[in-house]
Design an enzyme around this catalytic site. Structure first.
Site, mmCIF file in Angstrom:
data_model
loop_
_atom_site.group_PDB
_atom_site.id
_atom_site.type_symbol
_atom_site.label_atom_id
_atom_site.label_comp_id
_atom_site.label_asym_id
_atom_site.label_seq_id
_atom_site.Cartn_x
_atom_site.Cartn_y
_atom_site.Cartn_z
ATOM 1 N N GLU A 144 0.840 -1.182 0.000
ATOM 2 C CA GLU A 144 0.000 0.000 0.000
ATOM 3 C C GLU A 144 0.883 1.243 0.000
ATOM 4 O O GLU A 144 0.747 2.120 -0.836
ATOM 5 C CB GLU A 144 -0.874 -0.030 1.250
ATOM 6 C CG GLU A 144 -2.212 0.598 1.018
ATOM 7 C CD GLU A 144 -3.025 0.637 2.286
ATOM 8 O OE1 GLU A 144 -3.251 -0.421 2.872
ATOM 9 O OE2 GLU A 144 -3.422 1.740 2.670
ATOM 10 N N ARG B 170 -7.304 2.854 13.610
ATOM 11 C CA ARG B 170 -8.226 1.718 13.441
ATOM 12 C C ARG B 170 -8.182 0.794 14.664
ATOM 13 O O ARG B 170 -9.182 0.186 15.037
ATOM 14 C CB ARG B 170 -7.959 0.962 12.145
ATOM 15 C CG ARG B 170 -9.147 0.116 11.721
ATOM 16 C CD ARG B 170 -8.953 -0.508 10.357
ATOM 17 N NE ARG B 170 -9.644 0.196 9.295
ATOM 18 C CZ ARG B 170 -10.945 0.062 9.008
ATOM 19 N NH1 ARG B 170 -11.706 -0.748 9.716
ATOM 20 N NH2 ARG B 170 -11.488 0.735 8.024
ATOM 21 N N GLU C 8 -10.781 -8.095 4.604
ATOM 22 C CA GLU C 8 -10.072 -8.153 5.878
ATOM 23 C C GLU C 8 -10.816 -8.828 7.030
ATOM 24 O O GLU C 8 -10.191 -9.516 7.842
ATOM 25 C CB GLU C 8 -9.697 -6.723 6.311
ATOM 26 C CG GLU C 8 -8.686 -6.072 5.412
ATOM 27 C CD GLU C 8 -8.578 -4.571 5.696
ATOM 28 O OE1 GLU C 8 -9.514 -3.845 5.348
ATOM 29 O OE2 GLU C 8 -7.573 -4.160 6.290
HETATM 30 N N1 MTE Z 1 -6.567 -11.639 -0.988
HETATM 31 C C1 MTE Z 1 -5.522 -12.047 -1.728
HETATM 32 N N2 MTE Z 1 -5.604 -13.196 -2.387
HETATM 33 N N3 MTE Z 1 -4.377 -11.297 -1.814
HETATM 34 C C2 MTE Z 1 -4.235 -10.112 -1.134
HETATM 35 O O1 MTE Z 1 -3.200 -9.463 -1.235
HETATM 36 N N4 MTE Z 1 -5.288 -8.480 0.407
HETATM 37 C C3 MTE Z 1 -6.281 -8.323 1.477
HETATM 38 C C4 MTE Z 1 -7.656 -8.774 1.002
HETATM 39 N N5 MTE Z 1 -7.587 -10.072 0.400
HETATM 40 C C5 MTE Z 1 -5.326 -9.664 -0.325
HETATM 41 C C6 MTE Z 1 -6.502 -10.471 -0.301
HETATM 42 C C7 MTE Z 1 -6.388 -6.939 1.953
HETATM 43 S S1 MTE Z 1 -5.283 -6.398 3.098
HETATM 44 C C8 MTE Z 1 -7.377 -6.094 1.526
HETATM 45 S S2 MTE Z 1 -7.541 -4.535 2.158
HETATM 46 C C9 MTE Z 1 -8.362 -6.518 0.518
HETATM 47 O O2 MTE Z 1 -8.114 -7.836 0.043
HETATM 48 C C10 MTE Z 1 -8.325 -5.538 -0.647
HETATM 49 O O3 MTE Z 1 -9.190 -5.888 -1.659
HETATM 50 P P1 MTE Z 1 -10.757 -5.497 -1.655
HETATM 51 O O4 MTE Z 1 -10.841 -4.146 -1.075
HETATM 52 O O5 MTE Z 1 -11.115 -5.562 -3.063
HETATM 53 O O6 MTE Z 1 -11.413 -6.522 -0.801
HETATM 54 C C1 QUE Z 2 -8.121 1.705 6.598
HETATM 55 C C2 QUE Z 2 -7.149 1.732 5.663
HETATM 56 C C3 QUE Z 2 -6.441 2.913 5.388
HETATM 57 C C4 QUE Z 2 -6.747 4.064 6.102
HETATM 58 C C5 QUE Z 2 -7.733 4.029 7.062
HETATM 59 C C6 QUE Z 2 -8.414 2.858 7.302
HETATM 60 C C7 QUE Z 2 -5.428 2.993 4.409
HETATM 61 C C8 QUE Z 2 -4.784 4.240 4.194
HETATM 62 C C9 QUE Z 2 -5.141 5.351 4.945
HETATM 63 C C10 QUE Z 2 -4.593 6.680 4.771
HETATM 64 C C11 QUE Z 2 -4.924 7.685 5.670
HETATM 65 C C12 QUE Z 2 -4.468 8.979 5.510
HETATM 66 C C13 QUE Z 2 -3.664 9.313 4.448
HETATM 67 C C14 QUE Z 2 -3.317 8.315 3.540
HETATM 68 C C15 QUE Z 2 -3.791 7.020 3.709
HETATM 69 O O1 QUE Z 2 -6.100 5.229 5.875
HETATM 70 O O2 QUE Z 2 -5.138 1.979 3.767
HETATM 71 O O3 QUE Z 2 -2.543 8.644 2.510
HETATM 72 O O4 QUE Z 2 -3.195 10.581 4.268
HETATM 73 O O5 QUE Z 2 -3.833 4.293 3.252
HETATM 74 O O6 QUE Z 2 -9.375 2.806 8.232
HETATM 75 O O7 QUE Z 2 -6.854 0.608 4.984
HETATM 76 MO MO1 MOS Z 3 -5.475 -3.935 3.288
HETATM 77 S S1 MOS Z 3 -4.318 -3.916 4.981
HETATM 78 O O1 MOS Z 3 -6.309 -2.441 3.793
HETATM 79 O O2 MOS Z 3 -4.355 -3.443 2.121
#
Ligand code: MTE
Ligand code: QUE
Ligand code: MOS
Length: 753
Positions: A226, A304, A707
């Site tokens: 990310e 979070r 997640e």
């Molecule tokens: N599933 C697979 N196979 N590979 C991945 O990297 N990432 C997870 C989840 N499932 C992931 C996964 C995470 S951390 C997130 S936030 C979500 O997929 C992101 O995809 P979505 O928002 O489309 O569910």
């Molecule tokens: C869940 C997430 C993210 C989040 C908040 C959530 C995330 C993320 C950011 C974020 C917040 C402030 C910023 C930025 C990113 O917040 O993935 O660039 O300025 O990147 O509850 O997954």
């Molecule tokens: Mo998932 S940890 O929000 O890429």
């Protein structure tokens, strides 16, 4: 329908960064990383390293034309170290050479001298030395003092949870190609193409419209790509700019393990108060987060944690404090659950400790305190459509849990060498980025005049099946065969200002934007069909399974004919949809609001068995009732639940990040860092869909899935702990995760001495 990529994955035909056919003049970059956790750079000499045949350039921070700054939320992260280094693995130099072998050989000849400074590894030590990434944050409601004074039982304690390596199968990497003029194209394995674009623009000192970021798919991200895919993409772009050649940079597995951040380890103190009936009246908790050397996403992750401090329970008086501690480790980062699991783990532990003290089963307290509609969460959001109790109740009935508990007791009374334990793990996970501005997405649809459809969104396919879900949403909206739809690569030139595919809302938001775009085109198609069929303005025109119907009567106008006629009559067959999650807000001054569009609920029932002689644990079964809403694709969603569950079990039972005193990751290979395999997966996994669940915020009433199921894995920790206690016939003092086989053995063995 299955995941689009399944067949090509199995045949090994899917393409990743390392598979792109390179132009003849492509160069290869390799990064020289800091070998120490904290220190000043006194001097360096690159002459010997440069003298190797085939080395084109060795770059340092001095070669950056723009700003040497890539911090996402807080501007505290340099791309290449200047005078000081802050963690083992910080990038200092970039060797660019005609082959990767040459670059690696050259790197070994770099001479550098440091003055070492003291390194902080542990979050409590960082806190004691006031080494913080940001000021502490407090989420609170009710009156915590009153809550405790009304309590019949008050239990205090500490709990810590370990970090976790993402171990995506594809390591970090990118490939940059200079284009005409100043322009540059970056092919990256990132969850966040817009972040790569923004940071590359800053570092190169050129505007964002000169940078095109392209993502085909990731071999897994799990949050690890990310923020932390960005440096490699930007370094390859910098090297491409300076050498005016295409440059590829892919980390080896060992490099990736050593230099990238992981799930944040946490150490927490808690105090929980309950009345005689087992109602939780007050909960006070302080989280010490090990953030690493720079902020990365740590503050958002910590937030979070605070949101999920009470998991799926209603607690009227809460005070939760989060402290993001700055240590000399690689910056820890997003990982499935994004701090939620760390917060939920502590309340589960606190309830377990309370149950032990009061002398009632843990699940009685859990069940008594589940969220109900109308409850106000500690951050001000009112619970609506809570499926907390319905998931729990369905699990009890469907899995015949009373019988199973009786069976476990019988087993334990008849066996000495093996003991079983169980746990309930309810979950409640908020869906939406908690930074409200990120909850936006767009989708670009073209229908070509042969009737085929092209869809571009910001969603990054990383194995979670988001492409299939977007295609399903579009196919249903148009009522056409899914084979007509192609989901394009993710590209910043087609979709601008996008949020990372994260927070489980990638599929939700991008499919919603796609539905909006599709509806816009559909409205034009309906009018086009009306003209074509000479129908009246009041006639009902529909497309059903690729055929146009007028007043429920089938016509001979097919999708393909309609599309051609629409094009021929010069009507726009493209649309751009924009979706912003409605009615969400959060005020950071009061830490109150409605940050989440909705919550995802579920309950897992886990049975563990331990080998009392050897300390080995086995998860026998995990039975889950999960709230999927109306699943867009049950097969993909089931895969997400099973994968997340096993990833969660790995986190709490075996994955152990050992660092040396001077900050070096000791568990730096797959022989020393153990992740779950098929043998450590539960013998039985049963997932039941909660029925009659609706969701007006999800595409076609679905719910986010990426997640939430990770947190079911936490149940394994408590089931194993329960098994230990059944073996010892007394409560266990274990207060840290993971609960490894070694820890189990020591706990059992100490007792026997
Ligand atoms: N599933 C697979 N196979 N590979 C991945 O990297 N990432 C997870 C989840 N499932 C992931 C996964 C995470 S951390 C997130 S936030 C979500 O997929 C992101 O995809 P979505 O928002 O489309 O569910
Ligand atoms: C869940 C997430 C993210 C989040 C908040 C959530 C995330 C993320 C950011 C974020 C917040 C402030 C910023 C930025 C990113 O917040 O993935 O660039 O300025 O990147 O509850 O997954
Ligand atoms: Mo998932 S940890 O929000 O890429």
């Amino acid at each position: 329908m299955k995941n689009f990529d399944a067949i090509n994955h199995i045949k090994g035909k899917s393409i990743y960064i390392d598979d792109f056919v390179l132009p003849q003049n492509a160069l290869f970059a390799s990064v020289f990383f800091s070998p120490i956790a904290h220190g000043k750079i006194i001097s360096f000499n690159l002459e010997k390293a440069k003298s190797i045949d085939g080395v084109v350039a060795i770059l340092s921070s001095k070669d950056i034309p723009g700003e040497n700054q890539i911090g996402g939320i807080i501007q505290d992260e340099v791309l290449l170290a200047e005078n000081e280094v802050h963690f083992i693995g910080e990038s200092i130099f970039v060797v660019v050479a005609k082959s990767l072998e040459i670059a690696r050989k050259s790197k070994k000849l770099i001479e550098i001298e440091f003055e070492e400074l003291p390194a902080i590894i542990n979050e409590r030590e960082a806190f004691a030395k006031n080494s913080l990434l940001a000021p502490p944050v407090i989420f609170a409601n009710g009156n915590i003092e009153e809550g405790f004074s009304e309590s019949d039982f008050i239990i205090e304690g500490s709990f810590s949870s370990g970090g976790q390596e993402h171990l995506y199968l594809e390591t970090q990497g990118a490939f940059s190609i200079p284009q005409e003029g100043e322009r540059i194209k970056i092919i990256s394995s990132t969850q966040n193409p817009s972040a790569v674009q923004k940071q590359a623009s800053k570092v190169l000192g050129i505007s964002m419209n000169k940078i095109e970021v392209e993502v085909l798919r990731l071999g897994g991200g799990f949050g690890g790509k990310e923020d932390q895919a960005t440096p490699w993409a930007v370094i390859s772009a910098l090297a491409a700019r300076i050498t005016n050649s295409p440059v590829k940079l892919v980390l080896s597995r060992q490099e990736d393990l050593l230099v990238t951040g992981k799930r944040h380890p946490y150490s927490s103190d808690f105090k929980i108060g309950l009345n005689k009936d087992g109602k939780i009246l007050a909960y006070e908790v302080t989280y010490f987060q090990n953030g690493g050397a720079v902020a990365d996403l740590s503050t958002a992750v910590l937030e979070r944690t605070l949101f999920h401090a009470t998991n799926s329970y209603f607690i009227p008086n809460v005070k939760a404090t989060g402290i993001s501690c700055k240590t000399n480790l690689p910056p820890n980062t997003a990982f499935r659950g994004f701090g939620g699991p760390q917060g939920m783990f502590v309340i589960e532990f606190a309830i377990e400790q309370a149950a032990n003290k009061i002398g009632i089963p843990k699940h009685e307290i859990q069940k008594k305190n589940l969220l109900k509609d109308g409850d106000e969460l500690h951050y001000g959001q009112i619970v609506e459509n809570s499926n907390s109790e319905s998931c729990w109740q369905k699990a009890e009935i469907q899995f015949n849990i009373e019988n199973q508990i009786r069976e476990i007791k019988r087993f334990n009374s008849e066996n000495q060498l093996y003991k079983k334990g169980f746990s309930f793990m309810p979950i409640c996970f908020g869906i939406s980025f908690t930074s409200t501005f990120l909850n936006q997405a767009n989708s670009l649809i073209h229908i070509y005049h042969d009737g085929s459809v092209s869809i571009s969104t910001a969603a990054v396919e990383m194995g979670q099946g988001v492409n299939a879900k977007i295609a399903i949403a579009a196919a249903k909206t148009f009522s056409i065969n899914i084979e007509r739809i192609r989901i394009e690569t993710t590209n910043t030139s087609r979709n601008a200002n996008t949020s990372p595919t994260a927070a489980s809302s990638g599929a939700d938001m991008n499919a919603n934007a796609t539905i909006l775009a599709a509806k816009e085109i559909l409205a034009r198609l309906i009018e086009s069909a009306r003209t074509e069929l000479n129908a009246n303005p009041t006639d009902l025109i529909e497309i059903i399974d690729e055929i146009v119907f007028v007043n429920h009567e089938k016509t001979n106008l097919t999708w393909e004919k309609l599309i051609w006629r629409t094009y021929f009559n010069r009507i726009n067959l493209s649309a751009h949809g924009f979706y912003a999650t409605p009615n969400i807000h959060f005020d950071r001054k009061t830490n109150k609001g409605k940050p989440f569009a909705y919550h995802v609920y579920g309950t897992a029932f886990t049975i563990a068995k331990i080998d009392v002689l050897r300390g080995i644990s086995k998860i026998e079964s995990v039975q889950i009732v999960h709230d999927f809403g109306k699943s867009l694709n049950p097969e993909i969603d089931l895969g997400q639940v099973e994968g997340a569950l096993v990833q969660g079990i790995g986190w709490v039972t075996m994955e152990e990040l050992q660092y040396s005193e001077n900050g070096k990751l000791l568990a730096n290979s797959l022989s020393t860092y153990k992740i779950p395999d098929i043998y450590s997966s539960p013998d039985k996994t049963e997932v039941v869909f909660l029925d009659n669940s609706e969701n007006r915020f999800g595409p076609l009433s679905s719910k986010a899935i990426g997640e939430p199921p990770f947190m079911y894995g936490i149940g394994a920790f408590f089931a194993i702990k329960n098994a230990i206690e059944n073996a010892k016939q007394e409560k266990s003092k274990i207060n840290s995760s993971p609960i490894t086989n070694e820890k189990i053995l020591l706990e059992l063995y100490n007792e026997r001495k």
